[in-house]
Design an enzyme around this catalytic site. Structure first.
Site, PDB file in Angstrom:
ATOM      1  N   SER A 125       4.764 -21.276  23.733  1.00 17.25           N
ATOM      2  CA  SER A 125       5.673 -20.153  23.467  1.00 17.25           C
ATOM      3  C   SER A 125       6.578 -20.309  22.263  1.00 17.25           C
ATOM      4  CB  SER A 125       6.527 -19.864  24.698  1.00 17.25           C
ATOM      5  OG  SER A 125       5.751 -19.250  25.683  1.00 17.25           O
ATOM      6  N   SER A 136       6.192 -16.637  24.497  1.00 20.55           N
ATOM      7  CA  SER A 136       7.265 -15.821  25.035  1.00 20.55           C
ATOM      8  C   SER A 136       8.495 -15.762  24.132  1.00 20.55           C
ATOM      9  CB  SER A 136       7.699 -16.375  26.402  1.00 20.55           C
ATOM     10  OG  SER A 136       8.291 -17.664  26.253  1.00 20.55           O
ATOM     11  N   LYS A 141      17.457 -17.967  22.063  1.00 23.83           N
ATOM     12  CA  LYS A 141      16.559 -17.294  23.005  1.00 23.83           C
ATOM     13  C   LYS A 141      17.342 -17.034  24.289  1.00 23.83           C
ATOM     14  CE  LYS A 141      11.975 -17.796  25.202  1.00 23.83           C
ATOM     15  NZ  LYS A 141      10.762 -18.622  25.329  1.00 23.83           N
TER      16      LYS A 141
END
Lengths: 95, 484
Positions: B175, B151, B76
């Site tokens: 998330s 997210s 990420k």
């Protein structure tokens, strides 16, 4: 709870974030929606409840007071938008 | 090759069925061919990946291969990666090339994993739909007109689209779990402090936790075994030894007590999502588990408490982005105040600015006690609910998200509706507990996630519980149409 434009301008100043005049009404309205959501907390009786700043009751891990990181000044300065003579450059702040 | 799980790739590499360079090249080709549909990557590090894969092949040939040697993964874009852009999904950090690796990234390098690049995410991890990224929204591989959840939507979509078998992700209010649920993948948010946050760009420091997303619980266990552990660089990281999370995956779950909170099955839950979760609970009963009705009476307060605490911490953490030392700086600032105001006004997106303003409000004189202190008191009540529940049960289960993936743009005009997508996940972040989402069926043709909440540091049991379900079902093996 409604948030007026004046409050938004004050918050923007505190947070050092420019908010354009055109969007201030929308920002006020959305902030009001969020504050209305969080206002539900006011109905809860929390007398005598200790605030919880951290999820676990752990003692913070300590390490020896020794320098372990090398000096990487040049690498970090290279990331800056503007530097001069090994220093970060910003607009003049003193006349 | 792209259909292989991490466990299968490890076996294939060791049995010399294929090399790391071969599988890495194959995955890079897939990213190049398919990712324009999903936008799940911000940066692809093809050349570096091939070099890492070649080095992994050399180690495999020498018989000196660490746990994930030669396995392709992606990070990420919240994790700092040395020499590679680390944007956190923001214009503010569009030009930021990190001078160091996050501890998590370093752990994967030590384990021999090959990084294919950086995955897309909501700006500074603020969002539940992956629409707030500076690099554009991520699309769900199950239906590209829909969001993948946020997210960590890029991480989840990349796994669901079989562009990479596993990714790192982070979870501040759900998330990891919410996008895992919406893309039919498996994701785990560990106990707060189990995985180092050093080098993971901070959003809300007392809630943020890194964790893995992969296709199976077994793969999640393999990744967590590498990610977790004490770290001298993060003083909030737990100083406890790490288990081999794969060791107990095959243990029987007969006699397991599953707590089912009544509050997670009420108003707001899509009926089809609820039905799939109930079916999963029935499947657990068939495996010998016992369902126990429990109550988490303060759970309805999790979202309001979160939207005080998280923005308050964010307003402090994001003060470092000032246009002086790194990141975006506005053109021709008139003076220092103008430099700060315009750099932050132009560099941050709307959701980030909104949360900073809410945080500044909650922390400002006159409102601190009414908002911030109150929210921290409510947080303790929420934690106590869980402490009481875990006196009676081994794990807690319910839906991960109230709805399946919604349409892109559908909730943009209503941030509060968007915030409620995390209604079942936020409480575990406030309490610091581990939570997991695994696929448990489909609603309206879209994946549904079953949430498993564990007691502190009980990740091994959660993974065992998830793995046993996946041995008895095939929801985790379903392939998104766009990935075929």
């Amino acid at each position: 709870m409604a948030v007026d434009a004046q409050t938004v301008e004050k918050l923007a100043e505190l947070a050092r974030i420019a908010i354009s005049k055109e969007t201030i009404e929308e920002v006020s309205s959305r902030l009001g929606d969020v504050l209305q959501l969080v206002d539900q907390l006011q109905a809860v009786n929390t007398d005598g409840v200790l605030p919880m700043a951290h999820p676990l009751d752990e003692v913070q891990v300590l390490r020896r007071d020794q320098v372990t990181e090398p000096n990487r000044r040049e690498e970090f300065l290279a990331l800056a938008p503007q530097t001069e003579a090994g220093l970060y450059l910003v607009p003049k702040v003193i006349d | 090759m792209h259909q292989l799980t991490i466990a299968e790739i490890i076996r294939g590499l060791r049995d010399k069925q294929f090399s790391s360079v071969e599988i890495t090249s194959h995955m890079l080709e897939r990213i190049q061919q398919l990712d324009s549909q999903f936008n799940s990557f911000i940066t692809v590090t093809g050349e570096q990946a091939i070099q890492q894969a070649a080095a992994a092949d050399a180690r495999l040939a020498q018989g000196d291969a660490p746990a994930l040697c030669g396995v392709p993964i992606a990070h990420k874009d919240i994790f700092c990666t040395r020499g590679v852009r680390t944007s956190c999904g923001s214009k503010m950090l569009d030009n930021f090339v990190s001078p160091y690796d996050a501890t998590v990234v370093e752990n994967f390098l030590q384990a021999g994993a090959v990084s294919l690049g950086k995955t897309n995410m909501d700006e500074f991890a603020m969002g539940s739909s992956n629409e707030s990224s500076f690099y554009g929204p991520v699309k769900n591989p199950w239906d590209v007109t829909r969001i993948p959840g946020g997210s960590s939507g890029g991480s989840a979509a990349a796994v669901a689209a079989q562009l990479v078998p596993g990714t790192t992700a982070s979870d501040t209010g759900g998330s990891i779990r919410q996008p895992a649920a919406m893309t039919g993948t498996s994701g785990l948010k560990p106990t707060y402090g189990r995985v180092s946050r050093w080098g993971m760009i901070a959003f809300a420091s007392s809630l943020d936790q890194g964790g893995p997303i992969a296709r199976t619980a077994e793969d999640v266990a393999l990744m967590l075994s590498v990610m977790a552990g004490p770290d001298n660089k993060d003083s909030t990281c737990l100083d406890r030894p790490v288990q081999d999370y794969t060791a107990n995956l095959n243990d029987s779950i007969a006699g397991l007590k599953i707590g089912v909170p009544s509050e997670y099955f009420g108003e707001g839950l899509d009926s089809e999502v609820g039905a799939r979760v109930q079916e999963a609970l029935a499947a657990y009963e068939k495996l010998g588990a016992e369902l126990v009705q429990i109550s988490l009476p303060h759970s309805k307060l999790a979202v309001p408490a979160y939207y005080v605490i998280a923005p308050a911490e964010a307003s402090a953490n994001l003060s470092r982005f000032d246009g002086v030392r790194y990141g975006y700086r506005c053109e021709n600032p008139a003076d220092l105040r103008d430099l700060y105001m315009r750099s932050r006004g132009e560099g941050f997106g709307e959701e980030v600015k909104r949360r900073i303003l809410v945080g500044s409000y909650a922390l400002s004189a006159g409102y601190y006690d009414a908002y911030y202190n109150k929210a921290q008191q409510v947080r303790r009540l929420i934690k106590q609910d869980f402490v009481d529940a875990f006196q009676k049960v081994d794990v807690i289960m319910g839906p991960t998200a109230p709805n399946p993936a919604f349409k892109l743009g559908e909730k943009n005009a209503d941030p509060v509706a968007m915030y409620l997508e995390d209604i079942y996940t936020i409480a575990t972040n406030l309490a610091g507990l581990p939570g997991m989402s695994i696929p448990c069926g489909f609603a309206h043709g879209l994946p549904v996630g079953l949430q498993i909440i564990g007691n502190y540091l009980d990740e091994a049991r959660m993974l065992n519980v998830a793995h046993q379900f996946q041995q008895a079902s095939d929801w985790h093996q379903q392939i998104a149409p766009a990935a075929k």
